[in-house]
Scaffold this motif. Structure first.
Motif, PDB file in Angstrom:
ATOM      1  N   PRO A 100       0.800  -1.241   0.000  1.00 48.80           N
ATOM      2  CA  PRO A 100       0.000   0.000   0.000  1.00 48.80           C
ATOM      3  C   PRO A 100       0.825   1.281   0.000  1.00 48.80           C
ATOM      4  CG  PRO A 100      -0.949  -1.594   1.507  1.00 48.80           C
ATOM      5  CD  PRO A 100       0.364  -2.152   1.085  1.00 48.80           C
ATOM      6  N   SER A 101       2.011   1.258   0.588  1.00 49.40           N
ATOM      7  CA  SER A 101       2.814   2.481   0.666  1.00 49.40           C
ATOM      8  C   SER A 101       3.167   3.024  -0.709  1.00 49.40           C
ATOM      9  CB  SER A 101       4.103   2.217   1.455  1.00 49.40           C
ATOM     10  OG  SER A 101       3.816   1.876   2.793  1.00 49.40           O
ATOM     11  N   VAL A 102       3.222   2.148  -1.702  1.00 49.42           N
ATOM     12  CA  VAL A 102       3.681   2.558  -3.031  1.00 49.42           C
ATOM     13  C   VAL A 102       2.722   3.554  -3.661  1.00 49.42           C
ATOM     14  CG1 VAL A 102       4.290   1.721  -5.338  1.00 49.42           C
ATOM     15  CG2 VAL A 102       4.862   0.356  -3.327  1.00 49.42           C
ATOM     16  N   GLU A 103       1.463   3.513  -3.271  1.00 53.75           N
ATOM     17  CA  GLU A 103       0.494   4.403  -3.903  1.00 53.75           C
ATOM     18  C   GLU A 103       0.880   5.870  -3.736  1.00 53.75           C
ATOM     19  OE1 GLU A 103      -4.357   4.956  -4.311  1.00 53.75           O
ATOM     20  OE2 GLU A 103      -3.510   3.411  -3.005  1.00 53.75           O
ATOM     21  N   GLY A 104       1.567   6.196  -2.655  1.00 51.87           N
ATOM     22  CA  GLY A 104       1.969   7.575  -2.435  1.00 51.87           C
ATOM     23  C   GLY A 104       3.342   7.915  -2.985  1.00 51.87           C
TER      24      GLY A 104
END
Length: 761
Positions: A533-537
């Motif tokens: 999920p961190s990659v989305e930012g």
């Protein structure tokens, strides 16, 4: 244009009685007739105990079980200025286990080999598979006669698409004529004639056709079934005429003496064409699904005869779309019903005949000869390009054809009980710089790559150590991976770069797909899911690309994850948006400048496009990679990776130094992904041209790798190589080598991957 002057066809030849002999003879005649300035001849295989009166077109004879004959024939061909050797391959006509003797001949030849496969088995024995794998590696091109054969070569044997050509079985160019004249000449006037011809053997299903005749005769009392052909010589040697006698007895028992005629003879082509001309229906009741080609079917179809056949592979393709009728194997009732229906419906029978004749015009021998010569010319041209191009002065010697062996000595020396060291002083691990998750993630990728057939897997304890490093790098508080760890095992940050996070996701995705241990696959999938999920930012295009490569593996592992699918599309769309915003006529790229690991951006789009069946992603990846390869080609033709001195320059041609192994590895992987996406062999050539950078085809003409230890220098300065051999460089080399070796194991002739002249994409 390259000119082919002399062709040797290797196979059987008339007057030997078999389908391969007929095909080889007619193919040689077709090429020689269509191209009068080309000399053609046959190297004929002679079966044990036989002696044939070969014509002048057969100057070389090889006795099937005499290995010395194969070697002598190879020497004669090498001394005879032959441009192309065209092998006709069929199991059973060459000596040795699974016909392996032919490899002794082929392996000795100096000219290119083009192989026509008359049979492609979907379930070969181990011995057959071994022979075929070696045969495919020796052949520049493979020719098959049906799309099914091409499909099996791709799926069962993993042969690259660009190595395969489909050329239909040739047929005589015979006019579309009625049957009455030929019936009168052959004594069948006033009869409705059904014909089967060819060498008689039990797999032809003649008994099924005989069993169908009572129903046919009931509808057409004038029907006669003509079985034309001698018994197969091998069957005669083993059993005499027992099979033919059993068929005659069957006819007698059914009271069909006036409706079944056996003509026990091997006829020449002119006589055969007259018999085909007189029939109203041609029947092929074969019993074997895996019949890949049938010359008898092709000839009858080509003369415009309605065909009723069982659905073996060749018949399925040739008779599709109403060009014939298919009936179940061994079903006398179905074949009788189909033939009776055609014989009592003149309009339908004549329409089917016309469709068959029109559909067969591309198969005439003249067209086959032209297509064969196109293949021969292309193969010879490729060979001449590779041999004619000079080795540039100062660029080092030509590398060997086979990829180097996988040597892990230096890699293992760079590891301790914590993980892989970042740097080295010459070949000595440098403890002062500690470790990083970037390199340990790459090492985990290597561990997965070495699980492939033909490689020696890493020890389980070392893989566990690499996995433990990645696990320890995970910071649950920040939902990010830390990157740098000191030798004293102290993290130097609470989170690493976006790129190191993305690269770690890539390694986890690959581990989830291909690690040898199911428990470690589950671990990798679980940690991947937490870290994704961190990659989305993230804002780094390379972090997006590394994550997409990880998602490709993660999704292929069979994990159903809606979040993964959503982010896959989101990240790919972001790369496409960058390309669309920045691209211009002379700058086909995602960013205003070039940095490191450039080709991974193109690779990520290509593999994502293939996996999601999104052509726009593939096209964007290919387009950008073509441009990148153009600017990574030195004037002398060798591969020159983007130098680190270029980093920060905007829309400027890349500077040549310093060159680093990381860029080479990215390019090789991207080119092989491109080859898998569009099948263009040029991508494989570009991959090997890039790999040659490691072996000495570079600006300084010096090898960067030590083949014995597997170490790799850290790059090229303008005046010397960097003698340090750190973790990133050794892994870049070993990962590239694993991909090149995997490519070679797919049956590719390594020589075709080692160009001496670069060709622009």
């Amino acid at each position: 244009m390259t000119h082919v002057s002399r062709i040797a066809f290797i196979g059987n030849s008339l007057p030997r009685r078999c389908g391969i002999a007929t095909f080889t003879t007619h193919l040689r005649q077709a090429v020689g007739t269509r191209f009068a300035d080309i000399e053609t001849f046959i190297v004929a295989m002679t079966d044990p105990g036989q002696d044939y009166a070969y014509p002048a077109s057969v100057p070389i004879e090889v006795h099937q079980d005499r290995l010395e004959d194969y070697l002598h024939a190879a020497d004669l061909l090498n001394d005879g200025n032959v441009d192309i050797a065209c092998l006709q391959h069929e199991f059973g006509i060459f000596g040795g286990e699974a016909g392996e003797n032919i490899l002794a001949l082929l392996g000795r030849l100096t000219m290119p080999i083009v192989t026509t496969l008359h049979t492609v088995l979907d379930q070969p024995t181990p011995a057959q598979r071994d022979v075929l794998d070696r045969l495919f590696a020796l052949s520049a091109k493979l020719i098959v006669m049906a799309q099914k054969a091409r499909e099996l070569l791709r799926t069962v044997y993993r042969v690259p698409a660009d190595k395969i050509e489909v050329i239909a079985h040739g047929i005589p160019d015979f006019p579309f004529v009625g049957s009455e004249k030929a019936k009168a000449e052959l004594g069948f006037s006033g009869r409705a004639v059904i014909l089967t011809f060819g060498l008689l053997s039990p797999n032809k299903g003649i008994e099924v056709m005989i069993d169908a005749m009572p129903a046919i005769v009931k509808s057409r009392p004038d029907a006669v079934y003509v079985v034309l052909g001698a018994t197969h010589p091998n069957l005669v040697r083993e059993q005499g005429e027992a099979y033919r006698d059993s068929l005659r007895a069957r006819v007698q028992d059914l009271g069909l003496q006036d409706h079944v005629v056996f003509l026990d003879r091997f006829v020449d082509q002119d006589t055969l064409l007259r018999f085909i001309s007189m029939c109203d229906i041609y029947a092929t009741p074969y019993l074997n699904l895996a019949q890949m080609t049938s010359g008898t079917l092709a000839y009858s179809f080509g003369l415009g005869k309605p065909v009723v056949s069982t659905p073996y592979w060749h018949a399925r393709e040739l008779l599709a779309d109403g060009r014939g009728i298919l009936v179940p194997f061994g079903d006398a009732g179905a074949i009788g019903l189909a033939i009776a229906g055609l014989l009592t419906d003149d309009a339908r029978r004549e329409a089917m005949a016309e469709r068959a004749y029109i559909g067969s015009r591309s198969m005439i021998w003249q067209r086959s000869a032209e297509r064969y010569l196109d293949v021969f010319t292309a193969v010879l041209q490729d060979r001449q390009v590779h041999e004619a191009a000079p080795v540039e002065r100062g660029r080092g010697a030509r590398p060997p054809h086979a990829p180097p062996e996988m040597r892990l000595g230096h890699f293992l020396a760079m590891c301790d009980d914590t993980g892989l060291f970042q740097h080295a002083v010459h070949v000595v691990p440098d403890r002062s710089h500690g470790y990083c998750v970037d390199d340990n993630a790459r090492a985990l990728l290597l561990a997965c790559a070495l699980n492939a057939p033909g490689e020696e897997p890493l020890a389980g304890a070392l893989i566990s150590r690499l996995a433990a490093f990645v696990q320890h790098a995970w910071n649950p508080d920040t939902k990010r991976f830390r990157n740098f760890l000191s030798f004293e095992r102290r993290w130097l940050e609470d989170r690493g770069s976006e790129d190191s996070h993305g690269r770690t996701l890539w390694a986890l995705g690959e581990c989830a797909r291909s690690d040898a241990l199911a428990s470690r696959r589950r671990w990798a999938a679980a940690l991947f899911t937490q870290a994704l999920p961190s990659v989305e930012g993230f804002t780094s295009p390379r972090a997006w690309a590394f994550t997409l490569l990880g998602l490709n593996a993660f999704c292929a592992a069979g994990v159903v994850d809606a979040q993964a699918l959503r982010l896959r599309g989101l990240l790919a769309d972001r790369l496409m948006a960058l390309l669309g915003a920045v691209e211009s006529a002379d700058w086909v790229w995602f960013e205003e400048g070039l940095a490191y690991d450039n080709a991974r951006l193109s690779q990520a789009l290509i593999v994502t496009g293939r996996a999601t069946r999104t052509p726009a992603y593939i096209e964007g990846g290919l387009r950008s990679l073509r441009w990148l390869m153009t600017i990574q080609t030195a004037p002398a033709g060798f591969f020159r990776p983007v130098g680190s001195d270029s980093f920060g320059d905007l829309r400027q041609p890349p500077k040549p130094f310093d060159q680093q192994a990381l860029e080479v590895a990215a390019t090789i992987a991207a080119c092989l992904a491109a080859w898998q996406a569009d099948g263009d062999d040029q991508w494989r050539i570009e991959a090997m041209r890039s790999f040659d950078w490691f072996l000495g085809r570079n600006d300084l003409g010096v090898p960067l790798v030590d083949r014995e230890t597997g170490s790799c220098r850290d790059g090229l300065h303008s005046d010397r190589p960097n003698e340090n051999r750190g973790g990133e460089s050794v892994l870049s080399y070993l990962l590239s080598l694993a991909e090149i070796r995997r490519t070679a194991r797919l049956g590719i002739d390594s020589a075709t991957l080692l160009p001496l002249r670069a060709r622009r994409l």
